[in-house]
Design an enzyme around this catalytic site. Structure first.
Site: not given
Ligand code: COA
Length: 676
Positions: A335, A390, A417, A438, A450, A488
């Site tokens: 990061d 995202e 997501s 996911h 997922e 989701n």
């Protein structure tokens, strides 16, 4: 008695000791099916009239001792009287074993669960392998039932009510060291001494474990009512008695019949027979097999992974990194903000401490999780997981930058997501490499991942993703690439309906209570606050590009004001020290029945649409996704199983009536015509 007589057992005789191996035919796992028990009954009856020094019961399977009664057989029980007969039969076999006139030893390695542990409890001694894989427990409550082969009678007698009922009521498993400490096993020895220890128990007639007078007192008639109250209070905090009756049945059994073993065996069978044929148990058994199905998807291929590189140390990235380290992998966490990495490492430490307890293991796991500001881990990693903000553009630029730096055979994944893979993959020179992995929040609690294969994804890469997910003890679910994927997409209308109700003036805690009463693990308003209202809004906006999503004004307003939920100290709730403050008044109170109806039916409608579009391959996989990705009321067996129980036509009619009252968002979506 010759070996050939039995399909599931074989006997070796050495120095007048019979070594009885359980080896269930055509199965990798020993379970106490009807045929296994019938054969055992014949063997024990034959042995009872022989001149034998002792009997040792052990498993011929590498993986473990015995995993319990055969859950598959629970699904074909025709009536509770048929169930009771079966259970009484099992009890009778164990009573025969218990009454053998010579010493009996169960020699335990790997798992010893449910009926397997009850079988061991009917032996005079329990000797276990000193190994991290040895685990013992009575997980029946997780299936909506309680032990039925005398476990509720023998276990409290052996180790006292508090320890025994804790195991029965929570279904947790314990390791060999803990089992030895509480007297559940008599001897804990290394593999090479296991057989010698069994022989010693028999030859030297060693005294078996006997509980102290104090421990015995915990089962006394004067003590039982007091302990019953404590146990009930503790259980109520975890399981709603209307939804999960099994632990309460176990408490009642013990408190009423704890002093009368004969009556207790009979009542144990009767109580279990009632539970096992009930809806809760049948749905939880269904969930067991759904888990099995996802587990099997993760066992298919071979993709050896030792190093994972995670980019983005936010909540998801940090928690994915911590989980992978906990599973024994080397992890580099990248990061650009050192502060994000340090708070991720702090959270990881808390997780390791809670899960591992042992300081040496915690330290080793911490050593495997490495901060990596400059991304040096990229070039050596077997798996690279992107978990940044995202935003399609941000993700595209990142993939473009890292693609030349990573190994040709590495798995390249995004933890998006909501964004379809087709929107991100074209930025790569080899778009066929990209898969979606996911994870769900919190990663350590939600077992689902997922697996998203886009139109361009190479099936071999998707297969690697399945295998990797299985190897880190998560459950992979292949889903189609489409905004919000499966979980989701279904969850979003539910969250937005809750927000709409807040906008209408219903108090958040009233909405949340309705969802909890339905059986959801957390109310939708608190969930939205916990995920972050900015993140919810952003996800809703992405989904609204393809689906008709009505975004309530109050959500946009909260985000504009900076009230983004738990992280900012205020969202729909206010927070103090990270905990939401419950409002004193019940302003905007309305009937919880209709709140529940609006919340759940929005989800159901979307689920039908997802099934119609093939987002999950079939109804069972869709149900598995909702149970393991959101904690959707497991006792209901999944969202479509809920519809099946209620009747699809009935739900459709209820949707139509909501449509008349609240408008088009409740209009039955495409898919209702064909669903059965
Ligand atoms: N009844 C029927 N089948 C069982 C079973 C049981 N009690 N326990 C395990 N199995 C089967 C699984 O369905 C699986 O079958 P498959 O290979 O056809 O898919 C196989 O045994 C291996 O199990 P799996 O879960 O894949 O292996 P694992 O090593 O990951 O876990 C256990 C092993 C035993 C820990 C796990 O299967 C488990 O928790 N089983 C249930 C235990 C239980 O609840 N017992 C009480 C029953 S009343």
């Amino acid at each position: 008695m010759t070996d050939q007589q039995f399909k599931n057992w074989y006997i070796v005789e050495e120095q007048d000791i019979y070594w009885l191996y359980c080896d269930k035919a055509d199965s990798s796992t020993n379970v106490l099916s009807e045929s296994v028990l019938t054969e055992l009954s014949t063997i024990v009856k034959k042995l009872s009239v022989k001149q034998v020094r002792g009997l040792v019961l052990l498993s011929a399977k590498k993986s473990g001792f015995i995993a319990g009664a055969d859950i598959e057989e629970f699904t074909s029980l025709k009536s509770s009287s048929a169930a009771e007969q079966l259970i009484r039969g099992g009890q009778a076999v164990l009573t025969l074993l218990e009454k053998l006139p010579f010493p009996t030893v169960s020699l335990i390695h790997g798992y010893c669960l449910g009926g397997g542990l009850e079988l061991a409890l009917a032996c005079r001694y329990r000797v276990a392998k000193d190994d991290i894989h040895t685990c013992l427990g009575l997980p029946e409550v997780k299936l909506g039932i309680h032990p039925g082969f005398g476990g509720t009678v023998r276990l409290p007698r052996l180790i006292g009510a508090p320890q025994a009922m804790d195991l029965i009521l929570t279904g947790k498993t314990i390791d060999a060291y803990r089992a030895k400490k509480i007297g559940l096993i008599d001897h804990l020895v290394p593999d090479r001494h296991l057989k010698d220890m069994a022989i010693k128990c028999i030859a030297d007639k060693l005294p078996p474990h006997k509980p102290s007078a104090f421990i015995q007192m915990t089962n006394h008639a004067f003590v039982r009512p007091i302990l019953k109250a404590v146990m009930t209070r503790k259980t109520e905090k975890k399981a709603d008695p209307h939804h999960y009756p099994a632990p309460y049945a176990a408490i009642n059994l013990w408190s009423h019949y704890g002093g009368n073993p004969k009556a207790m065996y009979a009542e144990e069978a009767k109580s279990l027979a009632g539970l096992i044929t009930g809806t809760t148990a049948q749905n939880l058994i269904r969930v067991f097999f759904l888990r099995d199905r996802l587990k099997a998807l993760g066992k298919g291929g071979t993709f050896p992974v030792s190093h994972v590189h995670v980019i983005g140390a936010g909540t998801m990235g940090g928690d994915i990194a911590a989980w992978c380290a906990l599973q024994g992998l080397k992890v580099t966490l990248q990061d650009i903000t050192p502060k994000s990495i340090s708070s991720a490492i702090k959270r990881a430490y808390a997780l390791f401490k809670q899960r591992l307890k042992n300081p040496r293991l915690i330290r080793n796991t911490m050593d495997r999780l490495m901060p990596d500001i400059t991304g040096t881990g990229l070039s050596g990693a077997d798996v690279i997981i992107e978990a940044v903000f995202e935003d399609t553009q941000v993700k595209k630029e990142l993939f473009q930058k890292i693609e030349p730096l990573i190994r040709q055979d590495a798995l390249l994944a995004t933890n998006t997501s909501t964004i379809p893979l087709e929107e991100i993959a074209p930025s790569l020179a080899k778009p066929e490499r990209l898969v979606g992995l996911h994870f769900f929040n919190p990663v350590a609690k939600m077992p689902l991942v997922e697996i998203i294969a886009g139109e361009l994804t190479d099936p071999a890469e998707a297969a690697k993703a399945l295998s990797f997910t299985g190897s880190i003890d998560r459950l992979p679910l292949p889903v189609k690439s489409s905004p919000g994927f499966l979980v989701n997409r279904i969850l979003m209308p539910y969250l937005l309906e809750a927000v709409l109700m807040v906008e209408e003036g219903v108090a958040p805690h009233v909405i949340d209570r309705a969802a909890l009463e339905f059986g959801m693990p957390m109310g939708p308003v608190l969930l939205a606050d916990t995920v972050g209202l900015d993140i919810c809004l952003h996800a809703a906006e992405i989904m609204s590009e393809k689906y008709s999503v009505i975004i309530p004004g109050i959500l946009e307003q909260k985000v504009k004001e900076g009230h983004t939920g738990r992280k900012s100290g205020e969202g729909f709730y206010r927070y103090k020290n990270g905990k939401h403050i419950m409002p004193k008044s019940s302003s905007g109170l309305s009937a919880t029945g209709q709140i529940e109806e609006r919340l759940i039916l929005r989800m159901v409608n979307e689920a039908i649409s997802c099934l119609d579009e093939g987002i999950a391959e079939d109804a069972d996989l869709l149900d598995a996704g909702m149970v393991f990705g959101t904690g959707f009321a497991p006792f209901r067996g999944g969202i479509l199983q809920y519809c099946r129980t209620e009747g699809f036509e009935n739900i459709r009619e209820r949707l139509t009536s909501l449509e008349e009252q609240f408008g088009e968002r409740f209009h039955p979506m495409q898919g209702w015509e064909t669903i059965k």
